[in-house]
Design an enzyme around this catalytic site. Structure first.
Site, PDB file in Angstrom:
ATOM      1  N   ASP A  74      31.597  76.208  94.810  1.00  0.00           N
ATOM      2  CA  ASP A  74      32.368  74.898  94.835  1.00  0.00           C
ATOM      3  C   ASP A  74      33.742  75.863  94.234  1.00  0.00           C
ATOM      4  O   ASP A  74      33.674  75.758  92.869  1.00  0.00           O
ATOM      5  CB  ASP A  74      32.051  73.748  93.964  1.00  0.00           C
ATOM      6  CG  ASP A  74      32.900  72.358  94.203  1.00  0.00           C
ATOM      7  OD1 ASP A  74      33.621  72.857  95.270  1.00  0.00           O
ATOM      8  OD2 ASP A  74      32.637  72.008  93.324  1.00  0.00           O
ATOM      9  N   HIS A  75      35.100  75.461  94.523  1.00  0.00           N
ATOM     10  CA  HIS A  75      35.997  75.707  94.143  1.00  0.00           C
ATOM     11  C   HIS A  75      36.738  76.998  93.182  1.00  0.00           C
ATOM     12  O   HIS A  75      37.057  77.138  92.183  1.00  0.00           O
ATOM     13  CB  HIS A  75      36.894  74.780  92.905  1.00  0.00           C
ATOM     14  CG  HIS A  75      37.243  73.305  93.877  1.00  0.00           C
ATOM     15  ND1 HIS A  75      38.513  73.037  94.166  1.00  0.00           N
ATOM     16  CD2 HIS A  75      36.548  72.341  93.362  1.00  0.00           C
ATOM     17  CE1 HIS A  75      37.849  71.624  95.170  1.00  0.00           C
ATOM     18  NE2 HIS A  75      36.461  71.642  94.726  1.00  0.00           N
ATOM     19  N   GLY A 125      37.403  63.361  90.103  1.00  0.00           N
ATOM     20  CA  GLY A 125      37.119  62.791  89.062  1.00  0.00           C
ATOM     21  C   GLY A 125      37.486  60.533  89.437  1.00  0.00           C
ATOM     22  O   GLY A 125      36.884  60.629  90.296  1.00  0.00           O
ATOM     23  N   HIS A 172      36.089  65.793  99.469  1.00  0.00           N
ATOM     24  CA  HIS A 172      36.041  66.331  97.917  1.00  0.00           C
ATOM     25  C   HIS A 172      36.196  65.483  97.270  1.00  0.00           C
ATOM     26  O   HIS A 172      36.795  64.764  98.098  1.00  0.00           O
ATOM     27  CB  HIS A 172      37.433  67.672  97.542  1.00  0.00           C
ATOM     28  CG  HIS A 172      36.739  69.139  97.960  1.00  0.00           C
ATOM     29  ND1 HIS A 172      36.552  69.910  97.582  1.00  0.00           N
ATOM     30  CD2 HIS A 172      36.706  69.536  99.121  1.00  0.00           C
ATOM     31  CE1 HIS A 172      35.984  71.015  97.704  1.00  0.00           C
ATOM     32  NE2 HIS A 172      35.980  70.983  98.728  1.00  0.00           N
ATOM     33  N   GLY A 173      36.256  65.157  95.957  1.00  0.00           N
ATOM     34  CA  GLY A 173      36.274  63.871  95.471  1.00  0.00           C
ATOM     35  C   GLY A 173      34.958  63.130  95.870  1.00  0.00           C
ATOM     36  O   GLY A 173      36.274  61.384  96.055  1.00  0.00           O
ATOM     37  N   ALA A 174      34.375  62.506  96.652  1.00  0.00           N
ATOM     38  CA  ALA A 174      33.847  61.648  97.184  1.00  0.00           C
ATOM     39  C   ALA A 174      33.420  60.263  96.203  1.00  0.00           C
ATOM     40  O   ALA A 174      32.880  59.824  96.600  1.00  0.00           O
ATOM     41  CB  ALA A 174      32.767  61.697  98.501  1.00  0.00           C
ATOM     42  N   SER A 175      33.577  61.353  95.101  1.00  0.00           N
ATOM     43  CA  SER A 175      32.982  59.302  94.329  1.00  0.00           C
ATOM     44  C   SER A 175      33.535  59.055  93.498  1.00  0.00           C
ATOM     45  O   SER A 175      34.871  59.414  93.672  1.00  0.00           O
ATOM     46  CB  SER A 175      32.895  60.430  92.740  1.00  0.00           C
ATOM     47  OG  SER A 175      31.670  61.437  92.648  1.00  0.00           O
ATOM     48  N   ASN A 217      31.220  66.130  98.819  1.00  0.00           N
ATOM     49  CA  ASN A 217      30.667  66.668  97.397  1.00  0.00           C
ATOM     50  C   ASN A 217      31.129  65.258  96.781  1.00  0.00           C
ATOM     51  O   ASN A 217      32.672  64.900  96.298  1.00  0.00           O
ATOM     52  CB  ASN A 217      32.413  67.525  97.387  1.00  0.00           C
ATOM     53  CG  ASN A 217      32.106  68.830  97.972  1.00  0.00           C
ATOM     54  OD1 ASN A 217      31.178  69.087  98.734  1.00  0.00           O
ATOM     55  ND2 ASN A 217      33.162  69.392  97.727  1.00  0.00           N
ATOM     56  N   THR A 240      31.501  64.315  90.103  1.00  0.00           N
ATOM     57  CA  THR A 240      31.390  62.454  89.200  1.00  0.00           C
ATOM     58  C   THR A 240      30.205  61.602  88.933  1.00  0.00           C
ATOM     59  O   THR A 240      30.024  61.302  87.521  1.00  0.00           O
ATOM     60  CB  THR A 240      32.417  61.975  88.932  1.00  0.00           C
ATOM     61  OG1 THR A 240      33.926  63.280  88.895  1.00  0.00           O
ATOM     62  CG2 THR A 240      33.302  61.159  88.090  1.00  0.00           C
TER      63      THR A 240
HETATM   64  P1  13P Z   1      34.411  64.398  92.115  1.00  0.00           P
HETATM   65  O1  13P Z   1      34.073  63.937  91.381  1.00  0.00           O
HETATM   66  O2  13P Z   1      34.874  63.131  92.586  1.00  0.00           O
HETATM   67  O3  13P Z   1      33.383  63.723  93.316  1.00  0.00           O
HETATM   68  O4  13P Z   1      34.550  65.258  93.317  1.00  0.00           O
HETATM   69  C1  13P Z   1      33.464  66.668  93.531  1.00  0.00           C
HETATM   70  C2  13P Z   1      34.134  67.659  94.622  1.00  0.00           C
HETATM   71  O5  13P Z   1      35.048  67.533  94.933  1.00  0.00           O
HETATM   72  C3  13P Z   1      33.849  68.877  93.800  1.00  0.00           C
HETATM   73  O6  13P Z   1      34.268  69.877  94.335  1.00  0.00           O
HETATM   74 ZN    ZN Z   2      36.318  69.526  94.982  1.00  0.00          ZN
END
Ligand code: 13P
Ligand code: ZN
Length: 280
Positions: A82-83, A181, A208-211, A230, A233
């Site tokens: 990831d990244h 986050g 990305h950032g689905a939390s 993804n 968090t």
């Molecule tokens: P979150 O931590 O916001 O769920 O994002 C996860 C992410 O995109 C990992 O690449």
């Molecule tokens: Zn990400």
């Protein structure tokens, strides 16, 4: 079954409007919980780590854990970087046995991003490993990566079309309003933009950032090519919360075989819930 790549699972999800859950895999307990959660649904799953995670776990352990998890699992399991922040990091993962990689050149000028991604695609494709790349900037904090909201750039659909075509990537992460986050307020996903990106590209798209993204928004995005989602968090928050609660109730407990259990159990439930949400 051995670790599989993300190629077939993402293509099938993309074609059939569902998505594969990709979960930040930070330690043995989380890995086991992610697999168990996916098994409950009978869905393929992606274990993913940033470079700081495999440095923390140490690469030989990381690979052994993921391979063993895949061999024991009743569902297909992929191990994804990831990244990935550099050519070197991606090569390290390819050499070690990751079955999917992301190169994140999104902070580079457009042309430099393209040059880097092309180089990675050339190396990874020799090993049949699919590559994910990002254009635009997804704000928030992900490990050592931090992008503040003021400097967020949404992905331009025309650029996305060109980028996907010339780099030859297998999946694409657009910036369309999600952030890494915790969200300070309800995220505003740009569905019109996502739809345009979906129309102008022809590879599975990654959220990305689905939390913290509301379920209805995640589900809506499945109609517009999002085939990998993804989460990190929310898993970390729940794991830590459960440990804090356990020690609050059992301040003298010293047995890791006991204090990790409730954390693992609740993660299984969370992962199951997320994977169910991503089904058709
Ligand atoms: P979150 O931590 O916001 O769920 O994002 C996860 C992410 O995109 C990992 O690449
Ligand atoms: Zn990400």
């Amino acid at each position: 079954m051995p670790l599989v790549t993300t190629k077939e699972m993402l293509e099938d999800a993309y074609k059939n409007n569902y998505a594969i859950g990709a979960f930040g895999a930070h330690n043995l307990e989380i890995i086991k919980a992610v697999i168990a959660g996916a098994e409950k649904v009978g869905a393929p799953v992606i274990l993913q780590t940033t470079s700081s995670t495999y440095k923390y776990v140490e690469m030989p352990y990381m690979i052994a854990l993921a391979k063993t998890a895949a061999e024991q699992a009743k569902v297909p399991v992929a191990l994804h970087l990831d990244h990935g922040e550099s050519y070197k990091v991606v090569m390290e993962c390819l050499r070690a046995g990751y079955t999917s990689v992301m190169i994140d050149g999104s902070s580079l000028p457009y042309e430099e991003n393209i040059i880097l991604v092309k180089k990675i695609v050339e190396a990874a494709s020799a090993l049949n490993v699919p590559v994910e790349a990002e254009l635009g900037t997804i704000s928030g904090v992900e490990d050592s990566l931090s992008v503040n909201e003021g400097t967020t750039f949404f992905t331009d659909p025309k650029e996305a079309e060109h980028f996907v075509k010339v780099t030859g990537i297998q999946s694409f992460a657009p910036a369309f309003g999600t952030a890494h986050g915790k969200y300070k307020q309800k995220p505003k996903l740009q569905f019109d933009l996502l739809q345009k990106i979906y129309r102008s590209t022809n590879v599975p798209l990654v959220m990305h950032g689905a939390s913290g993204v509301p379920e209805e928004d995640v589900r809506k995005s499945l109609n517009y090519g999002i085939a990998k989602v993804n989460f990190s968090t929310e898993l970390k928050d729940l794991f830590a919360e459960q440990l804090r609660a356990f020690f609050n109730d059992n301040p003298t407990e010293n047995d890791p075989r006991k204090y990790f259990l409730p954390a693992r159990e609740s993660l299984i439930e969370l992962v199951e819930q997320k994977v169910v949400m991503l089904q058709k």
